[in-house]
Write a protein that holds these residues in place. Structure first.
Motif, mmCIF file in Angstrom:
data_model
loop_
_atom_site.group_PDB
_atom_site.id
_atom_site.type_symbol
_atom_site.label_atom_id
_atom_site.label_comp_id
_atom_site.label_asym_id
_atom_site.label_seq_id
_atom_site.Cartn_x
_atom_site.Cartn_y
_atom_site.Cartn_z
ATOM 1 N N GLY A 9 170.624 -67.883 41.855
ATOM 2 C CA GLY A 9 170.433 -67.113 43.076
ATOM 3 C C GLY A 9 168.985 -66.691 43.237
ATOM 4 O O GLY A 9 168.068 -67.452 42.908
ATOM 5 N N VAL A 10 168.758 -65.469 43.730
ATOM 6 C CA VAL A 10 167.383 -65.034 44.008
ATOM 7 C C VAL A 10 166.512 -65.064 42.766
ATOM 8 O O VAL A 10 165.292 -65.166 42.864
ATOM 9 C CB VAL A 10 167.303 -63.624 44.634
ATOM 10 N N ASN A 11 167.116 -64.943 41.578
ATOM 11 C CA ASN A 11 166.301 -64.990 40.367
ATOM 12 C C ASN A 11 165.979 -66.400 39.894
ATOM 13 O O ASN A 11 165.368 -66.575 38.835
ATOM 14 C CB ASN A 11 166.923 -64.150 39.254
ATOM 15 N N GLN A 12 166.354 -67.405 40.646
ATOM 16 C CA GLN A 12 165.873 -68.751 40.375
ATOM 17 C C GLN A 12 164.348 -68.727 40.253
ATOM 18 O O GLN A 12 163.767 -69.374 39.377
ATOM 19 C CB GLN A 12 166.318 -69.676 41.520
ATOM 20 N N ALA A 13 163.701 -67.952 41.109
ATOM 21 C CA ALA A 13 162.241 -67.814 41.039
ATOM 22 C C ALA A 13 161.806 -67.244 39.693
ATOM 23 O O ALA A 13 160.766 -67.633 39.148
ATOM 24 C CB ALA A 13 161.748 -66.914 42.174
ATOM 25 N N THR A 14 162.606 -66.329 39.149
ATOM 26 C CA THR A 14 162.263 -65.713 37.861
ATOM 27 C C THR A 14 162.324 -66.739 36.735
ATOM 28 O O THR A 14 161.454 -66.769 35.853
ATOM 29 C CB THR A 14 163.231 -64.547 37.569
ATOM 30 N N THR A 43 177.309 -69.848 48.697
ATOM 31 C CA THR A 43 178.471 -69.605 47.833
ATOM 32 C C THR A 43 178.444 -68.217 47.203
ATOM 33 O O THR A 43 179.491 -67.607 47.040
ATOM 34 C CB THR A 43 178.550 -70.672 46.713
ATOM 35 N N LEU A 44 177.279 -67.722 46.815
ATOM 36 C CA LEU A 44 177.226 -66.392 46.185
ATOM 37 C C LEU A 44 176.939 -65.298 47.196
ATOM 38 O O LEU A 44 177.433 -64.183 47.073
ATOM 39 C CB LEU A 44 176.122 -66.335 45.117
ATOM 40 N N TYR A 45 176.102 -65.603 48.183
ATOM 41 C CA TYR A 45 175.620 -64.533 49.065
ATOM 42 C C TYR A 45 176.263 -64.569 50.454
ATOM 43 O O TYR A 45 175.955 -63.723 51.293
ATOM 44 C CB TYR A 45 174.092 -64.610 49.181
#
Lengths: 345, 345
Positions: free
Chosen positions: A211-216, B77-79
């Motif tokens: 999710g958004v932490n793919q960038a992390t 799917t998640l968001y």
């Protein structure tokens, strides 16, 4: 002592300043996007800035409902393609503002009718001259070659922009509360010299998030590769479990980012599968259940919300890379093979 | 003897069949894209199919001038994000047609007004029920778990579609001449058992290409990771030289794909920099100058054109992964940890 360590520590202050300074600019760009009926966003970036672009993709899509493409600069630079840019914002992210291929993508897109913008740490750099709107990172001069504060300030500016584009009061509130969570995350520094010890001779590892932490995951892997010359391979947790998990066997090191939020449950599933294969995990999380799966647990403070958690989660990742580099006798401030400005043709 | 080796060898025939069988379907989808005023393309895929999606991005952008985004399925799917899909083609690529998150992206996009299409090897699979248009790979049943012929046939269908969308007679001609070049590439099989020998104990490596062959680097790295459990890290040559090249020192293995074309000159530059750092290269190319830089040169036949070269260049890469896997005592037909259908939530 170390530019990189100093710059990691300064990040909460610079993020605060970036958010305070760019509110008006973000609002103006958001208004122009409405005027120009922008429906699609294309982002051009390289290296660390490309990881900030990945964060921007998730945020624009999730919060603003706007599909985002990450540009393949060679489409313009090698193949001279003329894309149709109607209703498109083309945004460059470049800390130096001098990345030649990123500038070329924006220049070509502007000539083709796109609205253009940039996020950069260098006012009056070449990228600003091809951008209709410039948003600045306000991160001061970055002296360490490995980028840290220009990454988190770029994320902050992205969140600020998306907050205005989507008119999301909630996101802007989360962002305002993020610097304090980043400050709390800096305490991980104390435990880090001991945490990195067992990885003195690590040659390769996987770095996982979703999710958004793919960038992390991408940015954490890049920092380890740049400063410690480890082959650190980032994956989406979803991709990893269909194939690449094959490389995990007894003692294989996996770095797992699993802050609270929508991606947490699937990261917990994945961590249990890695444990079943006897992989060795470094876990960056706040949930005790998740931390308990790590041979090296790195407790990470909760972010105000998952959507801004990449600004917090990357801090222990940067600290880990820094201390690992020191332990291995490398110079984290000026790693071999790395230059500050990327001049790809 | 081995499903994987048989399927590698069958590829030129299946590609020929796919191109012959899907001409009408590709033309129909291209016509619908005009009718619906499609300006953007979003592609959803996982694993090997995601590498085919990377090829599709370059081809659509270079030949058809249409910006392409690779979907991050977790956004849906998640968001549960609702994206605005006007003037957008959302295309899924899935050999099994059962990838749950890819199906969910298409389903959500179709409900939101997108034109949807899929490229799959399984007629009547779930993905076809959420697609306005279905293009088939015609690759027969794929028995090896590591995908090979479903990858190259998907590339062929992509090229066929882009050829029709852009009305590019040239691209369609190149495609028609590609199976013969693929057949010629199969002769690399003879030299491969000896070529892989020195990599018996390789733990990690970098896999490099640029431009349209970015897909080749991604897919070649994935095949080695899946079947030989090597940590093979793919990079764009442009990204690699700004940072990650730090990991190259004496004897570090780099796999370099450098067919003739627009990306060749920059790959040659990169290869010379790797040689200066005493890295060890496996070179897949036809130019003698480039092959001369490899400690293991793999002569690869010229493709009819760079735009279709990924269908040819991947063949020695697949053969390398297969023979390396055999040498290391693994089972390339059913690698540990790998399943044929991806059911991510």
């Amino acid at each position: 002592m170390s530019f990189m360590l100093d710059e990691i520590r300064e990040q909460p202050d610079w993020v605060e300043r970036a958010v305070a300074s760019e509110r008006t600019g973000a609002a103006a760009l958001a208004a122009a996007m409405v005027d120009r009926d922008i429906r699609f966003v294309v982002i051009a970036a390289r290296g660390t800035s490309d990881n900030a672009a990945t964060y921007a993709k998730y945020l624009f899509e999730i919060v603003a409902g706007m599909p985002v493409a990450l540009a393949a600069p060679s489409v313009c630079t090698l193949y001279d393609a003329q894309l149709r840019w109607h209703n498109t914002l083309v945004m460059g992210i470049s800390q130096s503002g001098e990345g030649t291929d990123v500038v070329q993508v924006l220049s070509s897109a502007r000539a083709g009718g796109a609205l253009t913008a940039c996020i950069t740490n260098s006012a009056d750099s070449p990228i600003t001259s091809v951008s209709d709107f410039t948003l600045l990172c306000h991160a001061g001069k970055e002296k360490a070659v490995a980028a840290t504060k220009t990454y988190t300030t770029a994320l902050a500016v992205v969140a600020l922009l998306v907050g205005h584009v989507a008119d999301s009061r909630a996101l802007l509130d989360f962002l305002d509360r993020t610097p304090d969570a980043m400050r709390a995350a800096l305490i991980a520094d104390d435990a880090m010299p001991e945490a990195v010890l067992r990885f003195r001779y690590m040659q390769e590892c996987a770095v996982l998030a979703r999710g958004v932490n793919q960038a992390t995951a991408l940015e954490s892997a890049l920092k380890m590769t740049e400063t410690s010359y480890v082959v650190a391979k980032p994956y989406s947790g979803a991709d990893f479990q269909h194939g690449p998990i094959a490389m995990v066997d007894q003692g294989f090191p996996c770095f797992v980012y699993a802050p609270d939020g929508r991606a947490y449950a699937s990261m917990l599933d994945l961590a249990m599968r890695i444990r079943d294969r006897a992989g060795e995990m470094v876990v960056f999380a706040s949930a005790p259940e998740m931390l308990g799966l790590g041979v090296v647990p790195i407790p990470t403070p909760q972010a105000p919300h998952e959507l801004v958690s990449p600004l917090v989660s990357i801090i222990p990742g940067q600290l880990f890379a820094y201390h690992l580099s020191k332990l291995r006798g490398a110079d984290p401030d000026s790693p071999r093979g790395l230059t500050k400005v990327t001049r790809t043709r």
